[in-house]
Design an enzyme around this catalytic site. Structure first.
Site, PDB file in Angstrom:
ATOM      1  CB  SER A 224      57.252  29.970  58.620  1.00  0.00           C
ATOM      2  OG  SER A 224      56.029  29.529  59.144  1.00  0.00           O
TER       3      SER A 224
HETATM    4  N1  SAH Z   1      51.873  29.570  57.292  1.00  0.00           N
HETATM    5  C1  SAH Z   1      51.974  30.832  58.012  1.00  0.00           C
HETATM    6  C2  SAH Z   1      52.636  30.696  59.365  1.00  0.00           C
HETATM    7  C3  SAH Z   1      51.807  29.890  60.258  1.00  0.00           C
HETATM    8  S1  SAH Z   1      52.002  30.123  61.994  1.00  0.00           S
HETATM    9  C4  SAH Z   1      52.652  31.893  57.187  1.00  0.00           C
HETATM   10  O1  SAH Z   1      53.050  31.616  56.038  1.00  0.00           O
HETATM   11  O2  SAH Z   1      52.738  33.021  57.648  1.00  0.00           O
HETATM   12  C5  SAH Z   1      50.784  28.915  62.460  1.00  0.00           C
HETATM   13  C6  SAH Z   1      49.358  29.381  62.339  1.00  0.00           C
HETATM   14  O3  SAH Z   1      48.523  28.260  62.584  1.00  0.00           O
HETATM   15  C7  SAH Z   1      48.988  30.445  63.364  1.00  0.00           C
HETATM   16  O4  SAH Z   1      48.517  31.592  62.712  1.00  0.00           O
HETATM   17  C8  SAH Z   1      47.883  29.767  64.178  1.00  0.00           C
HETATM   18  O5  SAH Z   1      46.856  30.661  64.588  1.00  0.00           O
HETATM   19  C9  SAH Z   1      47.340  28.740  63.198  1.00  0.00           C
HETATM   20  N2  SAH Z   1      46.603  27.627  63.787  1.00  0.00           N
HETATM   21  C10 SAH Z   1      46.888  26.915  64.897  1.00  0.00           C
HETATM   22  N3  SAH Z   1      45.955  25.969  65.095  1.00  0.00           N
HETATM   23  C11 SAH Z   1      45.054  26.074  64.076  1.00  0.00           C
HETATM   24  C12 SAH Z   1      43.853  25.379  63.720  1.00  0.00           C
HETATM   25  N4  SAH Z   1      43.367  24.366  64.453  1.00  0.00           N
HETATM   26  N5  SAH Z   1      43.202  25.760  62.608  1.00  0.00           N
HETATM   27  C13 SAH Z   1      43.647  26.789  61.843  1.00  0.00           C
HETATM   28  N6  SAH Z   1      44.773  27.482  62.133  1.00  0.00           N
HETATM   29  C14 SAH Z   1      45.477  27.133  63.231  1.00  0.00           C
END
Ligand code: SAH
Length: 215
Positions: free
Chosen positions: A63
């Site tokens: 992000s």
């Molecule tokens: N917080 C992260 C950015 C997140 S991007 C950072 O600091 O880099 C969002 C993430 O959520 C993605 O990697 C995606 O694979 C994950 N995601 C989506 N649905 C999910 C679920 N049900 N359980 C766990 N992770 C999930």
């Protein structure tokens, strides 16, 4: 890069965060201490200090730093808190939380991202983070309740299992909305009598998907 150039880069980074409305000194200190460059690879590493999302593999992104900072600020983390993050991605948000909380649990549906995030936590000597491959839409029942929960993928509504795993008095920050339209960051407070919802700002996140990814 010389030490002076690096110091200058961090100063500009913190200045940019302040200009986006980040004011909490503890959050700014955490953003200053954790090297975002440890969470991005290859050609993107040199852009780690730009206020922009960047690709991290598995079709996902780290992000934008100002969004990480504003979400962290909204979460009002205290040093006693046990925090759950859903959506580890690169691990950067979890690393920032690790500077403010007692313990951070973070879950991700792409296994390769968990492996990379763990390696980054080890490289930075961050020992109060537990990263696990799991479908975070069901939370982490074994470790519940949590003082704080942060979701970094967009849900259509604040997920019921996550609300249930929040301690009374706890706070959850979650982007809510359809994935291809404007989403809003929602701050939920769990009260003895129910929930208090506050709409913070428009954001754009990848959708919270059900089930583990196949990679
Ligand atoms: N917080 C992260 C950015 C997140 S991007 C950072 O600091 O880099 C969002 C993430 O959520 C993605 O990697 C995606 O694979 C994950 N995601 C989506 N649905 C999910 C679920 N049900 N359980 C766990 N992770 C999930």
């Amino acid at each position: 890069m010389t030490d002076a150039e690096r110091a200058e880069q961090i100063m500009r980074f913190i200045y940019a965060l302040r200009s986006k409305g980040v004011t909490d000194p503890a959050v700014l200190r955490a953003m200053e201490r954790i090297d975002r460059g440890a969470f991005v690879r290859g050609i993107f590493a040199e852009r780690a200090y730009e206020d922009t999302p960047l690709p991290i593999g598995c079709g996902q992104t780290i992000s934008q730093p100002s969004v990480v900072a504003l979400m962290t600020e909204a979460l009002e983390v205290t040093p006693r808190d046990k925090v759950l993050e859903v959506g580890t991605g690169s691990g950067y948000q979890a690393a920032i939380l690790s500077q403010l909380a007692r313990r951070v649990y973070t879950v991700e549906r792409h296994r390769p991202l968990i492996a990379a995030a763990r390696a980054a936590f080890d490289a930075l000597d961050l020992h109060n983070i537990t990263a696990m491959a799991a479908d975070g839409s069901f939370g982490l029942p074994d470790q519940a309740p949590f003082d704080r929960i942060i979701v970094t993928a967009a849900a259509e509504d604040p997920p019921g299992p996550l609300l249930a795993q929040l301690r009374p008095g706890g706070i959850m920050v979650v982007p809510v909305g359809q994935s291809d339209t404007v989403q809003h960051l929602i701050k939920v407070r769990k009260l003895d009598t129910g929930y208090d919802y506050e709409e913070l700002r428009p954001v754009r996140f990848v959708p919270l998907l059900e089930g583990m990814a196949t990679d």
